[in-house]
Structure formats: structure tokens, C-alpha cells
Design a protein around this motif. Structure first.
Motif, short mmCIF file in Angstrom:
data_model
loop_
_atom_site.label_atom_id
_atom_site.label_comp_id
_atom_site.label_asym_id
_atom_site.label_seq_id
_atom_site.Cartn_x
_atom_site.Cartn_y
_atom_site.Cartn_z
N PHE A 119 -26.96 -31.33 -3.34
CA PHE A 119 -27.82 -30.40 -4.08
C PHE A 119 -29.26 -30.68 -3.69
O PHE A 119 -29.71 -31.83 -3.72
CB PHE A 119 -27.63 -30.56 -5.59
CG PHE A 119 -26.30 -30.09 -6.09
CD1 PHE A 119 -25.96 -28.74 -6.04
CD2 PHE A 119 -25.37 -30.98 -6.60
CE1 PHE A 119 -24.73 -28.29 -6.49
CE2 PHE A 119 -24.13 -30.55 -7.06
CZ PHE A 119 -23.83 -29.20 -7.00
N ARG A 120 -29.97 -29.64 -3.32
CA ARG A 120 -31.36 -29.78 -2.88
C ARG A 120 -32.30 -29.28 -3.97
O ARG A 120 -32.20 -28.14 -4.41
CB ARG A 120 -31.56 -29.03 -1.57
CG ARG A 120 -30.76 -29.64 -0.42
CD ARG A 120 -30.64 -28.74 0.78
NE ARG A 120 -29.88 -29.43 1.85
CZ ARG A 120 -28.56 -29.46 1.91
NH1 ARG A 120 -27.84 -28.83 0.98
NH2 ARG A 120 -27.95 -30.11 2.89
N THR A 121 -33.19 -30.15 -4.41
CA THR A 121 -34.16 -29.82 -5.46
C THR A 121 -35.57 -30.08 -4.93
O THR A 121 -35.75 -30.62 -3.83
CB THR A 121 -33.92 -30.69 -6.71
OG1 THR A 121 -34.32 -32.04 -6.43
CG2 THR A 121 -32.45 -30.68 -7.11
N LYS A 122 -36.56 -29.75 -5.73
CA LYS A 122 -37.96 -29.99 -5.32
C LYS A 122 -38.28 -31.48 -5.28
O LYS A 122 -39.29 -31.90 -4.72
CB LYS A 122 -38.91 -29.27 -6.26
CG LYS A 122 -38.84 -29.71 -7.70
CD LYS A 122 -39.83 -28.92 -8.56
CE LYS A 122 -39.78 -29.36 -10.02
NZ LYS A 122 -40.72 -28.57 -10.84
N PHE A 123 -37.39 -32.29 -5.88
CA PHE A 123 -37.60 -33.74 -5.88
C PHE A 123 -36.84 -34.42 -4.73
O PHE A 123 -36.90 -35.63 -4.57
CB PHE A 123 -37.15 -34.34 -7.21
CG PHE A 123 -37.85 -33.75 -8.40
CD1 PHE A 123 -39.19 -34.04 -8.64
CD2 PHE A 123 -37.19 -32.90 -9.26
CE1 PHE A 123 -39.84 -33.50 -9.73
CE2 PHE A 123 -37.82 -32.35 -10.35
CZ PHE A 123 -39.16 -32.65 -10.59
N GLU B 258 -33.09 -34.47 -2.06
CA GLU B 258 -31.66 -34.21 -1.99
C GLU B 258 -30.87 -35.16 -2.89
O GLU B 258 -31.20 -36.33 -3.00
CB GLU B 258 -31.15 -34.36 -0.55
CG GLU B 258 -31.69 -33.29 0.40
CD GLU B 258 -31.03 -33.39 1.77
OE1 GLU B 258 -30.37 -34.42 2.04
OE2 GLU B 258 -31.17 -32.44 2.55
N VAL B 259 -29.83 -34.62 -3.52
CA VAL B 259 -28.93 -35.43 -4.35
C VAL B 259 -27.52 -35.26 -3.79
O VAL B 259 -26.99 -34.14 -3.72
CB VAL B 259 -28.96 -34.98 -5.83
CG1 VAL B 259 -27.94 -35.79 -6.63
CG2 VAL B 259 -30.35 -35.14 -6.41
N THR C 259 -18.24 -31.88 -9.91
CA THR C 259 -18.52 -31.20 -8.65
C THR C 259 -17.30 -31.25 -7.73
O THR C 259 -16.95 -30.27 -7.07
CB THR C 259 -19.74 -31.82 -7.95
OG1 THR C 259 -20.86 -31.78 -8.84
CG2 THR C 259 -20.09 -31.06 -6.68
N GLU D 42 -17.50 -24.28 -6.07
CA GLU D 42 -18.58 -24.85 -5.26
C GLU D 42 -18.09 -24.92 -3.82
O GLU D 42 -16.92 -25.19 -3.57
CB GLU D 42 -18.96 -26.26 -5.73
CG GLU D 42 -19.54 -26.37 -7.12
CD GLU D 42 -21.01 -25.97 -7.18
OE1 GLU D 42 -21.58 -25.62 -6.11
OE2 GLU D 42 -21.57 -25.99 -8.29
#
Length: 364
Positions: free
Chosen positions: A13-17, A19-20, A48, A57
């Protein structure tokens, strides 16, 4: 080859903080007619993984095979074509439909004749213990009854695989315990292949043929409940499953036959049974893990032996059917389980014995 095969599954999962890695190259096989639990703390990747099996997903790499058919690598197979039934945490029953209409909705979409549909609905409601409630609406049902509706609906089309995403988390403790056995009984009677997601270790221990314990997106240990409990792979597993005492130490000496190891710990010298001699070397940092029920409160008249330590009772925790004594040995607190009528009081000196056969040496 398993009925469900998860091969090097990766989901990022890619966020503004940043990658997770929600699922980090997980591989495992689930056998036909097996009930496997994906267990772990929040954010470990269990849901997930389940959603990838369901097709809700899409992984970044890797594949899921159901009954030998790839779900991603040879073209995306949509959820409706995977032969799965799914039970969600929030039940997801339709409030404007009767119980009968909720359960039979899938067959209606398949254009099953009305008479056959009604007969099948009746059979399924008997199976989940809801006979006689066909005309009620979800708002007229208890939480446990709504969960049975969701389970019946998931089973109506005879799926190859049943997926359950924390289905009991909204129920009270007593109803949760009852529903565990009901779900296990139904899955066993129907010889279903089932994957069950939960963070509740008691659910996993009661329900599962095998448990897949996850942490930070990785598969940490895959084994039967008794092996997970008695032979944890590392400190995380020992600490997450049940209650245990964990003491830091170092390998001091290994017996010639490689069966026993002496550790130097904050308690003093400790003797432990060796389960993996190849992993141990002298002076290596390790942990000692022992369950409270494997610790004996020593009678003052008994002679001291190895693994016997003197401490002071700090606190008593009375739980009705058992009593926990929190014994302070120097600066280390050891939790020991004993008979609820044990007379030891707070502040009293006591001795505890750690059975070497029950002391598990864990890697640091």
C-alpha cells in the motif's frame, strides 16, 4: 499440493508517508477440508491476505491458486467466479429483505426455480439453527442470529472455499464462544475448506486445524494449535499466544548429548531442554519462555533443586478457577498459576520451580 496455494504473495500500500508491505512474500498451502486461521495483531496482513484470496485485493506480485486454478497470473479471476463464500465482520445482511430473502438471494441471481430455492433455504436455515424465522427482518434478529444469516447465505451456493473475516468480533463473550463451536461444527459437517481471520487467539486455538501466525506482513509460524502453544518459533509467537514468562539470558553450557542447555539469566542459572541444538552456541543471547501453568510453587519443606528460585509474592490475581501469583525474583516478575485456595499472601517469601522440560529456549 494444497487446495488453496498462496505463492510469494506481495501487497504494497502506497501512502504519502511511504510504502507499507501489508503482505510481504507470504507462501502457504491450505489443504482440502481444512480450517486454517490467519492470526495476528492489527496490521499484520491477515485480512489483506484473505481479501487477495477472495479477489477483493490485487497483489503486486505472487499468485493464489484455488483447486489448481491461478487467480491472478493467467488473468484476473473475479470474486464471483472463484467459487467462494464470504462472511464479513459487519454481517452485511440487507435490512430491507426478510431472512429467507437474504439467504436465498444468491440462488435467485442464479435463476434457480422458486420451489427449489425455497427448499434449499429451508435446509440451510435448519443447518444454522434459524428454522421458523424465515419472515423476520434483520432488525428483528439478535447479533448472533444475524451472523448465522450471513453464514447461511455464504454457504447457499455450495462454495469451494469459505472465507470468514473476524465474523464474531461484534458479539459478546458468551455468544462468541458458542458461535465458535457452531461454525466449526458446520464447516466439519460440510467438509468445507475454510480460511478464518481473527486477532483472538482463543478463537484460533478452538477452531483451527492449523494456525498461520502473521506479524508485520510476514508468516511467522504455521502449525497446529498445540505446536504453536508448546513449541513457539520465537519470542513474538510465545508472547502472542496465551500467557508466558520470558526471561533474557545467554547460553552457558550445552550437555554432551545436546539434550539440555544451561543458561545464565537474571533469575540465576537455568536448565532447559534443547529443541534445536544446531541453533545454539556458547554465549549466544537467547530467551527462556515458560508458561505459568508449568511453574510449581515449592513447599518450604522440600529440598531445593536446579531451577528453584526464591522470591517474594508481589500480587495475587484471583480468577475463580485459578490463581496467579506474581513472584518477584530479584528484579524479574514471574507469573505462576496455582490452585485458587493457595494460601500464599502478598509480601510473603516463596519458592518456585521451573520444569526444565517445559522451559523453551527461543532465539534472540
Amino acid at each position: 499440493m494444497g487446495f488453496i496455494e498462496i505463492k510469494e504473495l506481495l501487497k504494497v500500500f502506497r501512502t504519502k508517508f511511504g510504502e507499507v508491505r501489508a503482505v510481504d512474500n507470504v507462501s502457504l498451502e491450505i489443504n482440502k477440508a481444512e480450517l486454517m486461521t490467519l492470526l495476528g495483531p492489527s496490521g499484520c496482513g491477515k485480512t489483506t491476505t484473505l481479501r487477495c484470496i477472495a479477489g477483493l485485493e490485487k497483489p503486486d506480485s505472487g499468485d493464489v491458486l484455488i483447486d489448481g486454478t491461478p487467480m491472478f497470473s493467467h488473468g484476473f479471476v473475479p470474486p464471483s467466479k472463484r467459487g467462494i463464500g464470504m462472511v464479513f465482520q459487519n454481517y452485511a445482511v440487507w435490512p430491507h429483505m426478510t431472512l429467507s430473502a437474504n439467504v436465498g438471494y444468491g440462488l435467485k441471481l442464479d435463476r434457480v426455480p422458486r420451489k427449489s430455492r425455497e427448499q434449499r433455504v429451508k435446509q440451510m436455515l435448519e443447518l444454522v439453527g434459524l428454522s421458523g424465522l424465515e419472515r423476520r427482518y434483520p432488525g428483528q434478529l439478535s447479533g448472533g442470529q444475524q451472523q448465522r444469516v450471513a453464514l447461511a447465505r455464504a454457504l447457499m451456493r455450495n462454495p469451494k472455499v469459505l472465507l470468514l473475516d473476524e465474523p464474531l468480533s461484534n458479539l459478546d463473550a458468551k455468544l462468541r464462544e458458542k458461535m465458535r463451536f457452531e461454525i466449526k461444527g458446520i464447516v466439519n459437517r460440510m467438509a468445507m475448506t475454510a480460511v478464518y481471520v481473527t486477532h483472538d487467539q482463543a478463537e484460533a486455538m478452538v477452531l483451527s486445524d492449523r494456525v498461520a501466525l502473521m506479524d508485520s506482513g510476514k508468516l511467522v509460524q504455521l502449525a497446529s494449535p498445540d505446536v504453536i502453544y508448546h513449541e513457539p518459533a520465537n519470542k513474538f509467537v510465545a508472547d502472542f499466544i496465551g500467557t508466558t514468562n520470558i526471561v533474557e539470558g545467554r547460553v552457558e553450557e550445552i550437555s554432551e548429548d545436546k539434550r539440555l542447555v544451561y543458561m545464565r539469566t537474571g533469575l540465576g542459572r537455568a536448565l532447559c531442554k534443547v529443541r534445536d541444538p544446531a541453533a545454539l552456541t556458547k554465549d549466544k543471547p537467547v530467551y527462556l519462555s515458560i508458561r505459568p501453568e508449568d511453574i510449581e510453587i515449592v513447599n518450604g519443606k522440600q529440598e531445593a533443586t536446579e531451577n528453584t528460585y526464591t522470591g517474594t509474592v508481589g500480587e495475587r490475581a484471583y480468577l475463580g478457577n485459578l490463581l496467579y501469583l506474581f513472584v518477584n525474583v530479584d528484579d524479574i516478575v514471574i507469573r505462576a498459576q496455582c490452585h485458587p485456595r493457595h494460601a500464599g499472601n502478598e509480601g510473603e517469601e516463596t519458592r518456585i520451580y521451573l520444569d526444565p522440560e517445559k522451559c523453551v529456549v527461543l532465539p534472540s
